[in-house]
Scaffold this active site. Sequence first.
Site, PDB file in Angstrom:
ATOM      1  N   LYS A   1       1.031  -1.223   0.254  1.00 12.33           N
ATOM      2  CA  LYS A   1      -0.100   0.388  -0.040  1.00 12.33           C
ATOM      3  C   LYS A   1       0.943   1.020   0.182  1.00 12.33           C
ATOM      4  CE  LYS A   1      -3.787   1.568   2.364  1.00 12.33           C
ATOM      5  NZ  LYS A   1      -4.893   2.005   3.171  1.00 12.33           N
TER       6      LYS A   1
ATOM      7  N   SER B   1      -9.560   2.098   2.599  1.00 11.49           N
ATOM      8  CA  SER B   1      -8.975   2.422   1.778  1.00 11.49           C
ATOM      9  C   SER B   1      -7.886   1.575   1.107  1.00 11.49           C
ATOM     10  CB  SER B   1      -8.707   3.830   2.350  1.00 11.49           C
ATOM     11  OG  SER B   1      -7.445   3.323   3.841  1.00 11.49           O
TER      12      SER B   1
ATOM     13  N   SER C   1     -10.036  -0.099   6.292  1.00  9.73           N
ATOM     14  CA  SER C   1      -9.950  -0.387   5.737  1.00  9.73           C
ATOM     15  C   SER C   1      -9.165  -1.335   4.960  1.00  9.73           C
ATOM     16  CB  SER C   1      -8.836   0.805   5.635  1.00  9.73           C
ATOM     17  OG  SER C   1      -9.064   2.099   5.412  1.00  9.73           O
TER      18      SER C   1
END
Lengths: 498, 490
Positions: free
Chosen positions: B79, B158, B182
Site C-alpha cells: 500500500k 482505503s 480499511s
Amino acid sequence: MSDHTYRLTGETGDWEVVMGLEVHAQVVSKAKLFSGSATAFGGAPNTQVSLVDAAMPGMLPVINEEVVSQAVRTGLGMGSKINLYSRFDRKNYFYPDLPQGYQISQFEFPIVGEGELECEREDGSRFNVGIERLHLEQDAGKSIHDLDPNSTYVDLNRSGVALMEIVSKPYIRSPEEASAYVTKLRTLLRYLGTCGGDMEKGQLRADVNVSVCRPGDYEKFRDGGDDFSHLGTRCEIKNVNSLRFIRQASEYEARRQIEILEEGGKIDQETRLFDSVTGVTRSMRSKEEAHDYRYFPDPDLLPLELTEDFVDQIRSELPELPDAKRRRFVEDFGLSEYDAGVLVSDQSRAAYYEAVAAGRDPKLAANWVNNELFGRLNKESLGIGETPISADQLGKLVALISDKTISGKIAKDVFEILWTDGGDPARIVEDRGMKQVTDTGAIETVIDQLIADNPDQAAQVKEKPKTMGWFVGQVMKAMQGKANPQAVNEILRKKFEL
Amino acid sequence: MSDLLKLSLSEVTTKLKAREVSSVELATEALSAAKAAQPALNAFTAFDVDKTLAMAAASDAKLAAGEGGALEGAPLAIKDLFAVEGVSTTASSNILKGFEPTYESTVTKSLWNAGGVFLAKTSMDEFAMGSSNETANTGPVVNPWKGTTDGNLTPGGSSGGSASALAADLCFGSTGTDTGGSIRQPASFTGTVGVKGTYGRTSRWGVVAFASSLDHPGPFGKTVKDSAMLLQAMSGHDPKDSTSLPNAVPDFVAAVGKSVKGLRIGVPKEYRLDEMPEEIAKVWDQGVQWLKAAGCEIVDISLPHTKYALPAYYIVAPAEASSNLARYDGMRFGVRQDGEDLTSVYENTRAAGFGEEVQRRIMIGTYVLSAGYYDAYYLRAQKVRTRILQDFDNAYQKCDAILTPSAPSSAFGIGTKSDDPIEMYLNDVFTVTANLAGVPAMSVPAGLDSSGLPLGLQIITKALDEETMFSVGAAIEDAAGFNAKPEKWW
C-alpha cells in the site's frame, strides 16, 4: 507594604508591578527530546537533524529517558512535587520552523507540580517565588530572515531539542526581583547539571508577564487565594534573552501600561516583543489573533508513568544545592551571609573555595578567593575555569599567612608571582627570602638604630603617639616588609613606653 | 497468465523452496500481469522493476543455498502508505507527489527480511480516508469482481489497490492499513482475507500517519494461512514506535487449522441492523451454523455502545488526522504552491495538494479540537471509546471470539456513493469498533451474494489473542469452501 515594594509614580498616584515568568531552559542531554540527534551548539545549519526532527512522513517520537531524569532532578531541586503520571500533548500551529505542524508539550499533566524558590535581591534581602509547574516540550527550529531579501531560511538543528518550561506564579514584584529570580534559577539549574544556563546561546530564555495595579491590590490578590480579579490585565513579552533585557523590558512595559491607564485607556491582553536596540516593547499579536492551539493528547506517545523508585534514586543522587551550601558556609565556616552568598552563586567557585579552605582558616580563605582571586579574574575577564592559580596553590598561600610565615602584604607579592610564574608558595617564599621576620632581636636592632638616627621623630611620638606609625613604616621598609607587623608594633610601644 | 500466479502464498513458497520455480520467474510474470492489468484495474501507483528483479535474484540465491525466510521469493504488493526506500511513496495524494523516502518502514523491512519481494506500490484512498478507493489522486481502483452487475465496482477502501491486486492474482500477498475497516471492508469486497492484529502488534514507523491511535498495518492474503504467514512476518516490537507492543509474537500459522471445538462464539445483537440487507444477515447466520457444526458454542452477547462507535470514530480519526497532516506544508518535501506571503503559501499548497475528502476531514478534526468544542466532541468521543473497550471486556467474559458481518453490503458501483460522505462512512459500521478498542479482527470470505459478489465475515477476538482469531477464521474458510475467483475481463 514592605521596604522592598517597587513603586512607580504616575500622574494619578503610585502603581505597583506584578510579574510572572515562563523560563525556557534547554535540558542538558546529548540527544533531543524525542530523537537521537545531537544537541551541540553551533553546528552547521541542518547537520543535527534526524528524520523525526524534520517530521518526514511516518516518523514517530520516542521519549529520551535522560531528559525525563533531568526534569525530575530539576523538580526535586526546586522542592517541587513530582507527578508520577504526566502526559504529552500536541500544541498545533503552523510555522516553517515547526516541521510537525505541532509542538509536543505537556499541557494538562506536567511532569513537575508546585514548588518554591528562595531568591535574593541586590541588598541581600530574600524573597520567595512560587513555582507553578515545570513541563517538558520540544524546541522549534530557527528561522533566518536576513540571509536573503526574498526568502527565509530554516535551520532545524534546534528542532526537537528538549526544553523545560518553568512557570512561576505571579509573585514577582519588580524588574530587579525578576532578574534575581532568573539568576537564582540559573544557579540552581547549573548546580543540578540540568541546564547550561548560557543566555547568549539561548539555553535560557524568559517570557515575561507584566501587569500593573494600585498599592494594596496585590495583597488582595494573594489574600483571596490568587484571585486575579484584583490584578491588572497582563501582557506577555516573549523570548527575552538576558538579565539586563528582562529588567529593561519589564520596566518599560510597566511604564507603558501605566501611561495608557492614566490616559483613561485599557490594557489589551497581548503578546509583545522587546526590541533591545530601542529598549521598547511592541505588539506581536493581540488576544484576538492568538492561536487556538487545539491541544490534545499525542497519540504517538504513551503517558509518562514514573515509579517512586525512579524518583528516589534521582533524589539520592542530588548534589548539595546552593541554599544548603550557603547555610553550611555560614554555620560551619563562620562566613558572613554576603561572602557565603557570593561563593555559592557559582558551583565551581564554591568548589574552588572549599578546596582552598580545607584545613585552613575559612574566613581568610573566603577573603582571598572573593577579593584577591576573583578581583583579579574579573579584571582580566577570566572565568574560574581559567584561573592560573590553583586552589591548592592559593590554599598553601593562605596557610603561610595563618602560620605567620608571611604577612598579608607579602602574600600579595607571592600571589603576583603565582599568577605570572606559578610555583609552590612555600618554595617561592623560601627562595626569595620573603619569610616574615619574627625574631624580636633583629627587629629591635633595626628599631634602636632608627630611633638613634631620628631623635626629632622619636620625641614627637612621645607627645603624639599616633605618629608612631611612621616608625612602623620605616621598620618595614628597612626590612623589606618582612618584619612581623605585630612584633614591630609591640617593640615600638615598649621603647616609647606607650 | 500462467497458473503460477493463482497459487496461494503458502503453496508458492513451498514450490520456491523446492526450487520448482524461481523468484525471478515469478516476479517477471507478476510484473507483466500487473502491468497488463493496470489500465483496467488501476490498482498500482508505482513499480520499480530493477528493485523487484534484484530482490528476486537475491531470494533465488538464498533459496539455492538452502536458506531464506518464510516468505522467501514471493512478490508482494505494498500500500502506498508504507515508506519503501527509494520508491515513490505518496499516500495517493498530490501533496506527496514525487516523494521518495530515504527510509524503509519497519513493516516492509520485516517483510523483506522474511524473504518477501517488492512488486509494486498500490493505490489507496488519499491518506487512507475513504471506503471505496475513489479518492486516490490517480483515480478510482476497479474491483476485478463484477458478478452479474453492469459497470465497474469499487474494491472498497482505503486499501483498495492491495485488495484488487491480490484478488486479481497479480501478487501473493499485500499490505494494507486498517484505521476504521480499511483492510477488512476491501477484503470482504474482493473475496480475500484481510487482517489487523492487536493495536501495536505491527509497527507504525515509516507508515504515513492517518489517525495514530487507530492505524493498524496488516496484510491481505488469499487464504487464512497466507494472512497468518504475512502478519507473522509483519509483527514484532519496534523500539522506534512508542505504541508498539513489547509482547512476544505467538505462532500465528500454527493456530490455523487448530480445532475450534468448545470455543464460545459471541453473536452481538447490536450488529443486527434494521436496514441490513437480507443477504448479509443470511451469510452471518450461515457462519454461525458453520461454527456450531465445528463444535463451537454460540452465545448471544451485547455490545451496547456500538451505535456510538461510528460517530466517535468520525471525531477521533479526523482530530488526529488534522494534526498528523499538518506536516504537509510544502516546506520540506512534496509539492509547494507559491503565494504572496507565508499564509497564502500554506493555503495554496494545501488547497492544491489535498483532495476534497482529506480537506473535509482536516476541517472536521480542526473543528472538534477547537477551544470551546473540545469537551463536547473530542473528550466525549474518547469516553465513548472507553465504553466500547468495556463492552468488549464484558463480552469476552462470555465468549472467546465474536462473529459479525464485515461490511453492510457487497461491493458497490464506482460513483454510486461518492457524493454522500455519510453513506460512505456507514461502510465502517461493523469494523470501527475493533479499531476503537484496538482488538484483533479479520475478514474471511464466506460466499457470494445473489449478484455473484463476495461477502466476508468478521471475527474479532481479545487483545493479543490473534491465535483464536486465526483458528476461527480457518474454520469459516474450511466450512465455506470459498474458492471462487473473479472471471478475468481485464
